[in-house]
Structures are given as structure tokens and as C-alpha cells.
Design an enzyme around this catalytic site. Structure first.
Site, short mmCIF file in Angstrom:
data_model
loop_
_atom_site.label_atom_id
_atom_site.label_comp_id
_atom_site.label_asym_id
_atom_site.label_seq_id
_atom_site.Cartn_x
_atom_site.Cartn_y
_atom_site.Cartn_z
N HIS A 120 0.85 -1.18 0.00
CA HIS A 120 0.00 0.00 0.00
C HIS A 120 0.89 1.24 0.00
O HIS A 120 1.85 1.32 0.78
CB HIS A 120 -0.91 -0.01 1.24
N SER A 147 3.92 0.56 2.59
CA SER A 147 3.83 -0.48 3.63
C SER A 147 3.47 -1.81 2.97
O SER A 147 2.63 -1.85 2.08
CB SER A 147 2.72 -0.17 4.64
C1 GRF Z 1 1.24 0.46 -6.23
O1 GRF Z 1 1.44 1.80 -5.91
C2 GRF Z 1 0.72 -0.28 -5.04
O2 GRF Z 1 1.21 0.19 -3.82
C3 GRF Z 1 -0.75 -0.03 -5.11
O3 GRF Z 1 -1.05 -0.07 -6.49
C4 GRF Z 1 0.12 0.29 -7.25
C5 GRF Z 1 0.36 -0.84 -8.20
O4 GRF Z 1 1.39 -0.55 -9.12
N1 GRF Z 1 -1.49 -0.98 -4.31
P1 GRF Z 1 1.94 -1.71 -10.07
O5 GRF Z 1 0.73 -2.29 -10.80
O6 GRF Z 1 2.64 -2.73 -9.21
O7 GRF Z 1 2.86 -1.00 -11.02
#
Ligand code: GRF
Length: 214
Positions: A120, A147
Site C-alpha cells: 500500500h 507499507s
Molecule cells: C502500487 O502503488 C501499489 O502500492 C498499489 O497499487 C500500485 C500498483 O502498481 N497498491 P503496479 O501495478 O505494481 O505497477
């Protein structure tokens, strides 16, 4: 183009990764597993969207990829039943949510206690939910970050395993912050999974890992 050779690791953690989009965190996990830095094997990638770029990343890495489309189901229960069947067919030790944009029901989460992880983009418990970077800026925070936590029935509320901080600079906007936090995420997620794999190797079971989480 360079060829990544998969390095064999004894008794790797079996992972299923759930995505909805770009999958850059998935890529970090795939790269860690391929280099042997991460004692894990990605057994499958599952996306709730057919157009998720992460599906291509999985294919490139030779990992089975499945689409379980939410739109193909009338309700959440039947969507989750299909998801559950798919996930369980790969017998994962851990399920890693990596940009998976569906909230899993308590029923689903209850099937895998302390076995679902999420990353997150905030320093939980601050800024649960969406638009975390803009909200951190609006709140006048000086530090922000990401996190990795266990998933429980409470959205973004399960025990935190590891966090990584970035400083908010005076000229930052949501986009510059997002990019900097995302770079941290790519180090953080493999590190958290490695920690859990090492705990298991020391004889701790998955439930014990929660007690070790902070
Ligand atoms: C990341 O920022 C993650 O923390 C959030 O969604 C985004 C996903 O990015 N839950 P990716 O698809 O891994 O590039």
C-alpha cells in the site's frame, strides 16, 4: 536483450500474485525470484482485468497467467468463488496483492489467514484507501512511503510487516511522489516476502509470522 536465468533455490515459497494493472511490483517479485535473491517461485499471476499489462510481464517470465474478470460475474460471491478456485489450484504458501484493485470479502480473506499480503502506498495506518500521495501532500506531511501488510477483513488495516519511508520535498506533487514511492515499493515488497520466507525456514509457520510482524 539480456537473458535472465532462473536460479534454483531450495524449498522456495510458492506465490500467487493478484494484479489489476501495470504490474511493476509483480515485475520486482519476478526479478527477485529469477535471480535467486528471493527464495520464492511465482506459481501464477491472476488479474481481474484482461487488459492488465502485468499479464504480459507474467507471460514474458513464463509464469501461468489467468484472467478472472469481475464483469463476467453477476455478484461478488461468484467472482470470488472463481478466484478462489484459481488461487487454490496453485496451492500457494502466500498470495501477494500487487495493485489488485478489488476489496476481498471477509469470507475470502478468512480462507487464508496470515497468507495474503498487500503493498500500500502510504505509511499505514496513515492514508488507507485511494489517492494516498495527494492526501499526504494536503495533510502537510513531511514523510511518506509504502507499507507491506497482511490482509485482514479491514481494508488496509492488517498488521504491517515492513515499511519504507521517503521524504516529501518542497516541490513535490502527487506524481513525483508516486514515482519515488513506487521505486521504494519495488525494493520493499521482495524484502518483505524474503523475510517471511526466512521465518518459515527457521521453522515458523505462517501464523507465527504474524506475531513477528511489526
Ligand atoms: C502500487 O502503488 C501499489 O502500492 C498499489 O497499487 C500500485 C500498483 O502498481 N497498491 P503496479 O501495478 O505494481 O505497477
Amino acid at each position: 536483450m539480456g537473458v535472465t536465468r532462473a536460479v534454483a533455490v531450495a524449498n522456495p515459497l510458492n506465490l500467487v500474485v493478484l494484479i489489476s494493472g501495470n504490474g511493476s511490483n509483480l515485475q520486482a517479485i519476478l526479478d527477485g525470484a529469477a535471480s535467486g535473491e528471493l527464495p520464492a517461485r511465482v506459481a501464477a499471476v491472476i488479474s481481474d482485468r484482461a487488459d492488465a499489462y502485468g499479464l504480459k510481464r507474467a507471460a514474458r517470465a513464463g509464469v501461468p497467467a489467468h484472467v478472472v474478470a469481475r464483469d463476467a460475474h453477476a455478484g461478488r460471491d461468484s467472482f470470488e468463488d472463481e478466484l478462489l478456485r484459481r488461487v487454490e489450484s496453485h496451492a500457494p504458501d502466500l498470495i501477494a496483492l500487487a495493485g489488485f484493485m478489488r476489496v476481498l470479502s471477509p469470507r475470502f480473506v478468512g480462507r487464508f489467514p496470515r497468507r495474503i499480503l498487500n503493498i500500500h502506498p502510504s505509511l499505514l495506518p496513515k492514508f488507507k484507501g485511494l489517492n494516498t500521495h495527494q492526501r499526504a501532500l494536503d495533510a502537510g506531511e513531511r514523510r511518506h512511503g509504502a507499507s507491506v501488510h497482511f490482509v485482514t477483513a479491514e481494508l488496509d488495516g492488517g498488521p504491517v510487516i515492513l515499511q519504507s519511508e521517503v521524504e516529501i520535498a518542497p516541490g513535490d506533487d502527487a506524481e513525483s511522489l508516486r514515482a519515488r514511492v513506487l521505486r521504494e515499493e519495488h525494493r520493499l515488497y521482495p524484502r518483505a516476502i524474503r523475510q517471511l520466507a526466512e521465518n518459515r525456514r527457521r521453522g515458523m509457520n505462517m501464523a507465527d509470522m504474524a506475531a513477528d510482524a511489526r
